[in-house]
Scaffold this active site. Structure first.
Site, mmCIF file in Angstrom:
data_model
loop_
_atom_site.group_PDB
_atom_site.id
_atom_site.type_symbol
_atom_site.label_atom_id
_atom_site.label_comp_id
_atom_site.label_asym_id
_atom_site.label_seq_id
_atom_site.Cartn_x
_atom_site.Cartn_y
_atom_site.Cartn_z
ATOM 1 N N ASP B 321 3.056 15.981 -1.315
ATOM 2 C CA ASP B 321 2.116 16.649 -0.414
ATOM 3 C C ASP B 321 0.895 15.765 -0.170
ATOM 4 O O ASP B 321 0.133 15.497 -1.094
ATOM 5 C CB ASP B 321 1.696 17.985 -1.055
ATOM 6 C CG ASP B 321 0.911 18.880 -0.102
ATOM 7 O OD1 ASP B 321 0.606 18.449 1.011
ATOM 8 O OD2 ASP B 321 0.601 20.022 -0.509
ATOM 9 N N HIS B 417 7.227 21.994 8.831
ATOM 10 C CA HIS B 417 5.788 21.902 8.556
ATOM 11 C C HIS B 417 5.203 20.585 9.060
ATOM 12 O O HIS B 417 4.146 20.579 9.691
ATOM 13 C CB HIS B 417 5.558 22.062 7.057
ATOM 14 C CG HIS B 417 4.121 21.985 6.650
ATOM 15 N ND1 HIS B 417 3.215 22.973 6.966
ATOM 16 C CD2 HIS B 417 3.422 21.041 5.974
ATOM 17 C CE1 HIS B 417 2.029 22.644 6.485
ATOM 18 N NE2 HIS B 417 2.125 21.469 5.892
#
Lengths: 509, 509
Positions: B321, B417
C-alpha cells in the site's frame, strides 16, 4: 452488500487459497532461484493435499513432519533454549537451506551466513522507504530482528523463558456450547500446526491473508494454556490441577469478569506488529465454530536496538522492572518455573508445563507522575535512573534489606515494593515475570488507560504469585498506584514433540 | 487515597524535577566520563533557570539556542532532509560530541562513528535480555534503530516526507474554554521546545518520568497542526485558510464526531513504543490547563529489520500500500505536498506547510478475508505477493490502465482501486499517503477493530484528497470493505527555525 459478497466469494476460495500467497516475491534477484524452485516443489506437493476444513488435522501432521526434519539438529525449547537458543539479534542455528527444503519461506531465501558480517550494510538495507519513495535495491539479508526464531517443539513451550518481544497479544477463548473434548483436541491440533509454521516463518496452508509476507519469523512465539473452566466443558474435571483453584481476592482488585479467565488462553509475542497481528488473526479464524474470542489485549516492549544496553525493561512508570527475576542459569530456575517431569497423578499431563497468572494492571500514572523522583524511588526501593537498589551498588547488586542510612532510617523503606515482594520476605516464593506494557488510549477524565499486561510464570501459583501478591496487597507502597482490572490463571502444558500438538497428553491421555 | 497522594506530593516535586532524571546512567563505563561532565555542566546551568509553569517559554528559548548551535551544520528538514537527512539505520550527520555539549543525552554517549562497521556486534549487543536473565555487558553502541534522529527545525516539519515509523500516535486537543491566542502561543512554544528535545534524544527539563531513559531518539517525529475550529477560538478567523473548509460527506463515512476534528492535532511517530508513549504523555501533561485531549489513536508499522526488502509497507489487508505515492526525488514533489514559500494573503503563514487529512478507516477484514485471492487482487488491481500491477511487471512498473487480457477483459478492472485512485483518473490529483495500521481489539461480534490510520498530505486538499475520495466513493470496488469512522483536516504549518516555535508566524504574525 458486504454479506452478499461473503457468500458470493466463499466458493471461489478453495482452489486459490493454497496457491498464490506462496508465489515467490519479485523474481528478479538471482539468489532467489534456488528458493523459488524449492517453493514451487512445495507448492506442487501441497496442491495435491486438501487445504481446508476437516483436512486441517492432516495438514497439521504434514507440517509437523516437515518441522521434525528441519529441526533435527536444533536445540529443544524452554530452559535449554534459554541457554543455547538464539537470542534477539543472533542468527538461528538452522541453515537457510533446511528451511527452504521443508517449508515455504515467507521471503526469498537469502544467504544468511554472512549476515552478521554484512550487518553494516543491513542497517541501511533494512531502512524503511521514505513515505514517497519506493526503495527497491538488491535485497539485503534480514538482520537479526527479522530472522531470529524460537522453537515451537521442545520440552517447554516458547514464550516463557525467552525474552519478551516488542509486540504482544493476549487472548482468551471460550469453547462454543456444543464443542466437546474432541472438538477441543482438533482445535489444539490446528492451532499447534499453525503456530509451528508461523514461528518458523512459513505461510500456513490455506492462509492467503498476506499480512506477514516478506517478514522473517521475528521471534514469534505462540503459547497455549487452559483455564479452570476448560476442564468442565470437556469432561476432564478429574484431570484439573489443584493449582487452578481460583486466586484469592485482593484489595487492589477491580476485576472485570468479561476480561478475565476463559477456557483457553493464547499468548502471542513477536518483534514485528504485523507478524503478531497475523498470528492472532489466523488463530481466531481457525477457532471457527469450536471457540469464540472472550477477550483480547495488546501490549508492547522496547524495540530491539532502541537501547544500546540489553538491560531489564522499563515499565510505563519509568522504572526498571524485572531485575530480581529468577535466572535461567540458576540451577533452581526450572524448579521455580516448570512442573517437574516426574509428576504423577491426575495432572501428570502438566509435566514440563507452567502456570501463568495474567493480570491487566492499570497504572494510575497521573498520581504517580505527581510524586517527586525521591518519593517514587522510595516507593520502589530502587533508583529510577539505573535500577540500582537504594541500599547501594548497581542494578544487579543484591538488595540489602537490613541497611540503614546515616539518619537511622532504613535504606529500603518498610513498604518499599522490592522489600515486600522479595523472596526473603515471602519464604522464598519465586515467580518469573514476563510482562508487556499496554496503552489503550485515555479515559474520559484524561487519565491514560495504560499499565502492565503482567504475566507471572511458576511451577505452582500457590508458591509463586499468591503469597507474594497477598503480602503486596497488605504492605506495598506501590499498590495505591495500581488497579488490577482483569485476572486469569492458566495451566500451560509442556511443549510437544514434532507430530504432536500442545495439550495432547491431556486431551488424549 | 490517590487524590490525597496527589496533593501530598505536588509540593515536593519542584526541587527534584529538573535534577535526577538527567543523572548519568550507570557511571561505570569510562566512555561516559566526557558526557557526564557535559551533563553536569548542563545541569548546573539549567538548575540556575526556572523550570516550571510560566517560565517554560524561557526554557524553550534556551533549548532552541542549544539546538541552534548543535545543528549549525545539519541540513534543514523537509524535502531537503528527505534527500540528505538520515534514513532509518543510518548514522546521523551530527557528531556525538555536538550532542554531548548542548544537551543532556538520555544515554551514555558512546562512540557512534564505528557503529556501522561494528554492527555485527551491535546486533548481538542490542539483543534483549532473557526474561529471567539480566545481561549487562559492556554497553555496545546503539544500532541504527535507536540512534537515528529526524530534525525538528527546518523548512518543513518532520513526520511528512520521511518514512512512517514503527509506532504512531495521533491525538487531537481542544483549547480550554478560557484559553486565548496568547495561551495557545505559550502552549505551542512549550510543545515545540519539548519536541525538539525529544527528537534529539534529550530529556526535557522537568521531565522525571523516565519512560524513555536509555533509549536513543529512535527516529521520533512530533508534528503539529491546526483544525478549523482553532481559528475561531483564538480570534484568528481572518487567517483561516480556505483549504480548511469542511470535507464533503462521502457514502463510506460513518464518522464519530467525538473522534473527529479538534482544535489542535499532534502526530507522533517513533521506532520504539516507549519513546512514542513518552512523547505523547509529556505533551498531554504540558497541555495543562490550556487544552484538553479530544481523541487519541495508536497505530503501527513494520519494525525496521523485520523484512530484508525496504519495500512499500503492507496494510492489514495484506496488500502492498503506497506504491504510487509521489517521490521526494520528483521535482514536482514539493508542489504536490507543500504550500508554496511565496504564498501571499491571509494564510501566508502556511508557506512551507502542508494539509493533513486524517481518517480512521476500519477494514471489514472478515468480509475481505473471505474473498479469494484472485478477487482480492482484482479489487485492488495489484498482485498481493509483490504489489505488481495486474497489467504486468513489478511493483514499480507504471500501471497500464489500457491493457486488455487475452479474453478481452481489462487487465485492471473498471472498479479496481488503483484505477479509480490513479492521478490519470483524477486530472493529476496527488497526495502523499503516510499511514499507520491500527488494531484496537475486536468488536462484540468478533470482527477485528482494525484498519488504517490514514494520513494524506497535500498542498491543497481540494486538489489532493477530495477529488480522489469523491471518485473512490462512487466507483471503487474496495470501498465496500472499508468504513471511514473518523475524519480530521488540519493545517500543518511549515517548520520553524531554532529559537522559534511551530505556528509562530500565525500566532504572532
Amino acid at each position: 452488500m458486504t454479506e452478499r459478497s461473503q457468500d458470493e466469494e466463499k466458493t471461489s476460495r478453495g482452489p486459490q487459497a493454497g496457491k498464490a500467497p506462496q508465489a515467490p516475491q519479485a523474481p528478479q534477484a538471482p539468489q532467489a532461484t534456488q528458493a523459488e524452485k524449492a517453493g514451487k516443489a512445495e507448492k506442487a506437493e501441497k496442491a495435491a493435499q486438501a487445504v481446508k476444513g476437516t483436512k486441517a488435522a492432516k495438514a497439521g501432521k504434514a507440517a509437523g513432519r516437515a518441522v521434525k526434519e528441519a529441526k533435527a539438529s536444533a536445540p529443544a525449547g524452554g530452559a535449554g533454549a534459554a541457554k543455547t537458543g538464539p537470542g534477539r539479534g543472533e542468527q538461528t542455528g538452522r541453515p537457510a537451506q533446511a528451511r527452504a527444503a521443508h517449508g515455504v519461506s515467507r521471503r526469498r531465501l537469502l544467504g544468511t551466513a554472512g549476515a552478521a558480517g554484512a550487518a553494516g550494510l543491513v542497517a541501511g538495507g533494512a531502512a524503511g522507504a521514505f513515505a514517497g519513495e519506493t526503495v527497491r535495491k538488491d535485497p539485503a539479508p534480514l538482520n537479526g530482528v527479522g530472522s531470529a526464531s524460537r522453537p515451537f517443539h521442545g520440552a517447554h513451550q516458547s514464550g516463557i523463558a525467552d525474552p519478551a518481544q516488542t509486540c504482544g497479544h493476549m487472548a482468551a477463548f471460550d469453547l462454543a456450547p456444543g464443542a466437546d473434548r474432541k472438538a477441543a483436541a482438533a482445535l489444539l491440533r490446528r492451532w499447534s500446526a499453525t503456530a509451528a509454521d508461523l514461528m518458523a516463518g512459513r505461510t500456513p496452508q490455506g492462509d492467503g491473508s498476506g499480512v506477514a509476507l516478506d517478514a522473517g519469523p521475528c521471534s514469534l512465539t505462540v503459547t497455549f494454556g487452559f483455564g479452570r473452566t476448560f476442564f468442565d466443558r470437556t469432561g476432564l474435571a478429574a484431570k484439573r490441577p489443584a493449582a487452578l483453584e481460583p486466586l484469592p481476592a485482593f484489595t487492589a482488585d477491580a476485576l472485570d469478569p468479561k476480561r478475565s479467565e476463559g477456557d483457553l488462553w493464547v499468548q502471542i509475542g513477536a518483534d514485528d506488529a504485523l507478524v503478531a497481528f497475523h498470528a492472532l488473526r489466523l488463530l481466531q479464524q481457525q477457532a471457527g465454530s469450536a471457540a469464540r474470542l472472550r477477550w483480547q489485549m495488546n501490549g508492547f516492549n522496547r524495540t530491539p536496538g532502541a537501547t544500546a544496553q540489553p538491560m531489564t525493561a522499563r515499565n510505563l512508570m519509568g522504572q526498571v522492572d524485572g531485575t530480581n527475576n529468577p535466572k535461567p542459569s540458576d540451577p533452581r530456575f526450572a524448579g521455580h518455573v516448570y512442573v517437574p517431569e516426574d509428576r504423577g497423578g491426575a495432572d501428570a499431563w502438566m509435566a514440563g508445563g507452567s502456570y501463568a497468572v495474567v493480570r491487566r494492571i492499570r497504572m494510575l500514572l497521573d498520581s504517580w507522575d505527581n510524586l517527586s523522583l525521591e518519593r517514587q524511588e522510595k516507593v520502589i526501593g530502587r533508583r529510577k535512573s539505573d535500577g540500582a537498589p537504594l541500599s547501594g551498588g548497581t542494578e544487579t547488586t543484591p538488595v540489602d534489606l537490613d541497611k540503614f542510612r546515616e539518619d537511622g532510617s532504613l535504606a529500603i523503606a518498610g513498604d518499599a515494593h522490592i522489600r515486600v515482594a522479595s523472596p526473603a520476605s515471602n519464604r522464598g516464593a519465586t515467580m518469573l515475570r514476563r510482562a508487556f506494557s499496554y496503552h489503550d488510549g485515555f479515559l474520559d477524565d484524561g487519565a491514560p488507560d495504560a499499565g502492565l499486561l503482567f504475566v507471572a510464570w511458576q511451577a505452582d501459583p500457590l508458591k509463586g504469585f499468591v503469597p507474594v501478591q497477598r503480602k503486596l496487597d497488605r504492605g506495598d507502597g506501590l499498590s495505591r498506584f495500581l488497579r488490577h482490572e482483569s485476572s486469569g490463571l492458566y495451566a500451560v502444558p509442556g511443549g510437544c514433540a514434532p507430530g504432536e500438538y500442545v495439550g495432547q497428553r491431556l486431551l488424549e491421555g
